[in-house]
Write a protein that holds these residues in place. Sequence first.
Motif, PDB file in Angstrom:
ATOM      1  N   VAL A  39       0.774  -1.194   0.109  1.00  0.00           N
ATOM      2  CA  VAL A  39      -0.061  -0.116   0.098  1.00  0.00           C
ATOM      3  C   VAL A  39       0.906   1.090  -0.101  1.00  0.00           C
ATOM      4  CG1 VAL A  39      -1.675   1.407   1.214  1.00  0.00           C
ATOM      5  CG2 VAL A  39      -1.751  -1.159   1.226  1.00  0.00           C
ATOM      6  N   LYS A  40       0.416   2.027  -0.671  1.00  0.00           N
ATOM      7  CA  LYS A  40       1.546   3.575  -0.986  1.00  0.00           C
ATOM      8  C   LYS A  40       1.413   4.191   0.398  1.00  0.00           C
ATOM      9  CE  LYS A  40       1.526   7.500  -3.810  1.00  0.00           C
ATOM     10  NZ  LYS A  40       0.784   8.193  -4.832  1.00  0.00           N
ATOM     11  N   VAL A  80       1.330  -6.231   3.679  1.00  0.00           N
ATOM     12  CA  VAL A  80       2.680  -6.554   4.130  1.00  0.00           C
ATOM     13  C   VAL A  80       3.595  -5.289   4.178  1.00  0.00           C
ATOM     14  CG1 VAL A  80       2.583  -8.895   3.230  1.00  0.00           C
ATOM     15  CG2 VAL A  80       3.170  -6.650   1.561  1.00  0.00           C
ATOM     16  N   GLY A  81       2.996  -4.271   3.817  1.00  0.00           N
ATOM     17  CA  GLY A  81       4.074  -3.080   3.888  1.00  0.00           C
ATOM     18  C   GLY A  81       3.238  -1.867   3.080  1.00  0.00           C
ATOM     19  N   THR A  82       4.040  -0.759   3.578  1.00  0.00           N
ATOM     20  CA  THR A  82       3.716   0.498   2.724  1.00  0.00           C
ATOM     21  C   THR A  82       4.951   0.945   1.829  1.00  0.00           C
ATOM     22  OG1 THR A  82       4.731   1.750   4.576  1.00  0.00           O
ATOM     23  CG2 THR A  82       2.281   1.585   4.514  1.00  0.00           C
ATOM     24  N   THR A  83       4.619   1.465   0.644  1.00  0.00           N
ATOM     25  CA  THR A  83       5.614   1.709  -0.377  1.00  0.00           C
ATOM     26  C   THR A  83       6.115   3.094  -0.498  1.00  0.00           C
ATOM     27  OG1 THR A  83       3.803   1.866  -2.069  1.00  0.00           O
ATOM     28  CG2 THR A  83       4.793  -0.417  -1.903  1.00  0.00           C
ATOM     29  N   GLY A 117       5.252   5.281  -7.179  1.00  0.00           N
ATOM     30  CA  GLY A 117       6.494   4.645  -7.898  1.00  0.00           C
ATOM     31  C   GLY A 117       6.657   3.085  -7.218  1.00  0.00           C
ATOM     32  N   GLY A 118       6.775   3.295  -5.716  1.00  0.00           N
ATOM     33  CA  GLY A 118       6.986   2.169  -4.784  1.00  0.00           C
ATOM     34  C   GLY A 118       5.938   0.886  -5.227  1.00  0.00           C
ATOM     35  N   SER A 119       4.941   1.238  -5.387  1.00  0.00           N
ATOM     36  CA  SER A 119       3.791   0.271  -5.420  1.00  0.00           C
ATOM     37  C   SER A 119       3.777  -0.300  -6.701  1.00  0.00           C
ATOM     38  CB  SER A 119       2.278   1.130  -5.321  1.00  0.00           C
ATOM     39  OG  SER A 119       1.873   1.440  -4.065  1.00  0.00           O
TER      40      SER A 119
END
Length: 427
Positions: A39-40, A80-83, A117-119
């Motif tokens: 998740v962003k 599972v985490g943020t991006t 971008g991370g997502s």
Amino acid sequence: MSISAPAIGLDTGIWTELADAAALARDSTHSPVAFPLAVKANIGVRGFARSAGCRLLDTGPEEADAPVVAAFRAAGAVVVGTTNMHELALGVTSDNASYGPVLLPLDGAFAAGGSSGGSAASVAAGAVPFALGTDTGGSVSIPASHCGVVGFRPSTGRWPTAGLVGLSWTRDTPGVFTRDVGDAIRADSWVTGSVAGVVRARPRLGVPRELVADLDPRTAHAFSSGLAGLAGIVELVEVSLAPILPRTRAAEPAIVGWESVRELGLAAARALGLAPDRALEALSRGVESTDVAAYLAAAIARPVSADQYAAAQSDTVAARGLADALFAAHDLDALVFPTTPAPAPRVDGRAEGEHLGRATSLFDLYTRNTGQGTVLGCPMVTVPLPVDQGALPIGLTLQGRRHDDARVLALAEVVSRRLAPASTPTS
């Protein structure tokens, strides 16, 4: 290739949890629908910080999920985490001074795109099958194109925006990155309860001449080859956005200029315990990315006036009516165009690059094709175009009528199947 957590912009503290969640999704002794979700960082997730890529807002874990996250959890998602992202979502490269740049998994010399971008990179790297992003002016479409994955930007208002650190109530929407369009269709059904759309036997796609001009040669070649590959299953119609683009381009900066300072002021007030005006000033002083600091300083020093905002609202309403008329006049199912005029830029920290031998703003270049649709509030589905082995990914965007999301998703699935060699992200 070996992918580390920082390379894809995923919160490094949850890398072990990511592996555990992936194993859970494969373990038949648990729920068969369990799957990992990233998740962003500007979307609220219970137990995770909602930093929006800004250290000043990284004040502690959220108490509750944003509604869009809750919808994915109900479908079996294990967050599972943020991006990582462009700081405060105010950019198109995800070159974040606080948490580092998000790199293209295929080639770390290039930017993954932004602001989500991370997502996009997390899906492209094979770390997760689904990742949530947000989109104001192309922040789902652009990184989907750069990373070679599917990106779905719903019509504004279709997916809930509560629980987001946003920039514009007129243009913002959550969106999703997936490995194929079928998964994007499933994601839309989880959030909205919608059923699959119907595609007629020979869909009519409008090719806007303004959005296919002045393309990087690599983009032009991939786009023309992709259209040639669709011959026989679609009918292509050249159209002009001439009456629409002047209005959307005039509205873009004024809409965000007025709304972003109010949205960010409230987000900062919540995080810092200050009144919104004072919190916005503190945020402007506290951001670490040079381009974001410059934007906020200018927005505070030279605010959009009420008259300018009213004119932008008027332009937005008029542009939406003209877009509806264009679709009706040409009997179109969607518009089709290259997502961006050029592939991903190099990671070098600069706000400008070179395009066709000319110095140009990266923000203006990479939002050139997507900005209009976000003012219109339209659904956009970005799918990878076929490119040579090892070449940078290039995306094709299908843009439908506002609130006609099910149809454009179904159409994108037909198109992506025809473009099957590019439908699997490189990892």
